[in-house]
Design an enzyme around this catalytic site. Structure first.
Site, PDB file in Angstrom:
ATOM      1  N   LYS A  11     -10.909  12.798  45.959  1.00  0.00           N
ATOM      2  CA  LYS A  11     -12.178  13.457  45.157  1.00  0.00           C
ATOM      3  C   LYS A  11     -13.357  13.977  46.091  1.00  0.00           C
ATOM      4  O   LYS A  11     -13.154  13.645  47.262  1.00  0.00           O
ATOM      5  CB  LYS A  11     -12.632  12.319  44.190  1.00  0.00           C
ATOM      6  CG  LYS A  11     -11.467  11.981  43.196  1.00  0.00           C
ATOM      7  CD  LYS A  11     -12.232  10.755  42.165  1.00  0.00           C
ATOM      8  CE  LYS A  11     -11.204  10.597  41.056  1.00  0.00           C
ATOM      9  NZ  LYS A  11     -11.981   9.589  39.910  1.00  0.00           N
ATOM     10  N   TYR A  51      -9.701  16.042  32.548  1.00  0.00           N
ATOM     11  CA  TYR A  51     -10.355  14.648  32.058  1.00  0.00           C
ATOM     12  C   TYR A  51     -10.459  14.886  30.503  1.00  0.00           C
ATOM     13  O   TYR A  51     -11.234  13.972  30.051  1.00  0.00           O
ATOM     14  CB  TYR A  51     -11.539  14.495  32.734  1.00  0.00           C
ATOM     15  CG  TYR A  51     -11.288  13.807  34.118  1.00  0.00           C
ATOM     16  CD1 TYR A  51     -10.631  12.560  34.395  1.00  0.00           C
ATOM     17  CD2 TYR A  51     -11.637  14.497  35.410  1.00  0.00           C
ATOM     18  CE1 TYR A  51     -10.386  12.018  35.869  1.00  0.00           C
ATOM     19  CE2 TYR A  51     -11.490  13.903  36.661  1.00  0.00           C
ATOM     20  CZ  TYR A  51     -10.832  12.677  36.826  1.00  0.00           C
ATOM     21  OH  TYR A  51     -10.502  12.303  38.121  1.00  0.00           O
ATOM     22  N   ASN A 114     -15.363   7.619  43.240  1.00  0.00           N
ATOM     23  CA  ASN A 114     -14.322   6.596  43.661  1.00  0.00           C
ATOM     24  C   ASN A 114     -13.420   6.977  44.533  1.00  0.00           C
ATOM     25  O   ASN A 114     -12.429   6.314  44.474  1.00  0.00           O
ATOM     26  CB  ASN A 114     -13.981   5.743  42.551  1.00  0.00           C
ATOM     27  CG  ASN A 114     -13.514   6.418  41.686  1.00  0.00           C
ATOM     28  OD1 ASN A 114     -13.016   7.591  41.675  1.00  0.00           O
ATOM     29  ND2 ASN A 114     -12.993   5.785  40.197  1.00  0.00           N
ATOM     30  N   HIS A 117      -7.998   9.749  42.400  1.00  0.00           N
ATOM     31  CA  HIS A 117      -7.788   9.530  41.145  1.00  0.00           C
ATOM     32  C   HIS A 117      -6.125   8.924  41.302  1.00  0.00           C
ATOM     33  O   HIS A 117      -5.680   9.423  42.444  1.00  0.00           O
ATOM     34  CB  HIS A 117      -7.366  11.008  40.545  1.00  0.00           C
ATOM     35  CG  HIS A 117      -6.684  11.124  39.447  1.00  0.00           C
ATOM     36  ND1 HIS A 117      -7.198  10.668  38.175  1.00  0.00           N
ATOM     37  CD2 HIS A 117      -5.279  11.436  39.314  1.00  0.00           C
ATOM     38  CE1 HIS A 117      -6.306  10.921  37.300  1.00  0.00           C
ATOM     39  NE2 HIS A 117      -5.078  11.196  37.861  1.00  0.00           N
ATOM     40  N   GLU A 128      -0.209  15.867  35.112  1.00  0.00           N
ATOM     41  CA  GLU A 128      -1.231  16.199  36.079  1.00  0.00           C
ATOM     42  C   GLU A 128      -0.620  16.827  37.166  1.00  0.00           C
ATOM     43  O   GLU A 128      -1.115  18.071  37.762  1.00  0.00           O
ATOM     44  CB  GLU A 128      -1.808  14.947  36.491  1.00  0.00           C
ATOM     45  CG  GLU A 128      -2.811  14.420  35.485  1.00  0.00           C
ATOM     46  CD  GLU A 128      -3.180  12.850  35.685  1.00  0.00           C
ATOM     47  OE1 GLU A 128      -3.835  12.388  34.914  1.00  0.00           O
ATOM     48  OE2 GLU A 128      -2.631  12.250  36.785  1.00  0.00           O
TER      49      GLU A 128
END
Ligand code: IDP
Ligand code: MG
Length: 139
Positions: A11, A51, A114, A117, A128
């Site tokens: 990320k 998302y 964070n 993913h 995905e």
């Protein structure tokens, strides 16, 4: 029978912190084989599409802004029991709750930023992967 593939993104917080190499090394050392990899950037709209399952959550708008704030590295990973084993490797969503030695414990900045993913099921992993890679790239 669990599938052999999962999908991940490194990320924007982790690409900005120059941790692409360190995180990729942990992934490979845990036994995952990188089958596809692409450094790219999401628009807020495309992050929102990725998302979409979270669109009613209070953090959705912030999440879309954060996920489009810098480059990400999308990867398809292969290993037996890939989805579950990768979730173990990355740790809990909130780094404050993540186990010692996990990627999020080591590299995440916050519950939102964070570091990585990880897909939550075989079916979502396949969807995905297709979101980022063409059929030709998903050999
Ligand atoms: P996961 O990434 O561990 O599967 P999800 O619940 O699917 O966690 O949430 C997707 C992403 O949304 C998280 O990785 C994180 O970036 C963000 N997120 C989840 N919960 C919160 C929250 O309570 N506040 C802010 N961001 C959150
Ligand atoms: Mg999730």
């Amino acid at each position: 029978m669990s599938g052999k593939r999962t999908f991940t993104m490194i990320k924007p917080d982790a690409t900005a912190a120059n941790n692409i190499g360190a995180i990729t090394k942990m992934i490979e050392e845990a036994g995952f084989v990188i089958k596809a990899s692409k450094m790219t950037r999401l628009t807020p709209e495309r992050a929102g599409e990725f998302y979409a399952v979270h669109k009613e959550r209070p953090f959705y708008k912030d999440l879309c802004e954060y996920m489009s704030s810098g480059p990400i590295v999308a990867m398809v990973l292969e290993k037996d029991n890939a989805v579950a084993d990768f979730r173990t490797l990355i740790g809990a969503t909130n780094p404050a709750d993540a186990a010692e030695g996990t990627i999020r414990k080591l590299y995440a900045k916050s519950i939102e930023a964070n570091a990585v993913h990880g897909s939550d099921a075989d079916e979502t992993a396949a969807e995905e992967a297709k979101f980022f890679f063409s059929a030709l790239e998903l050999y």
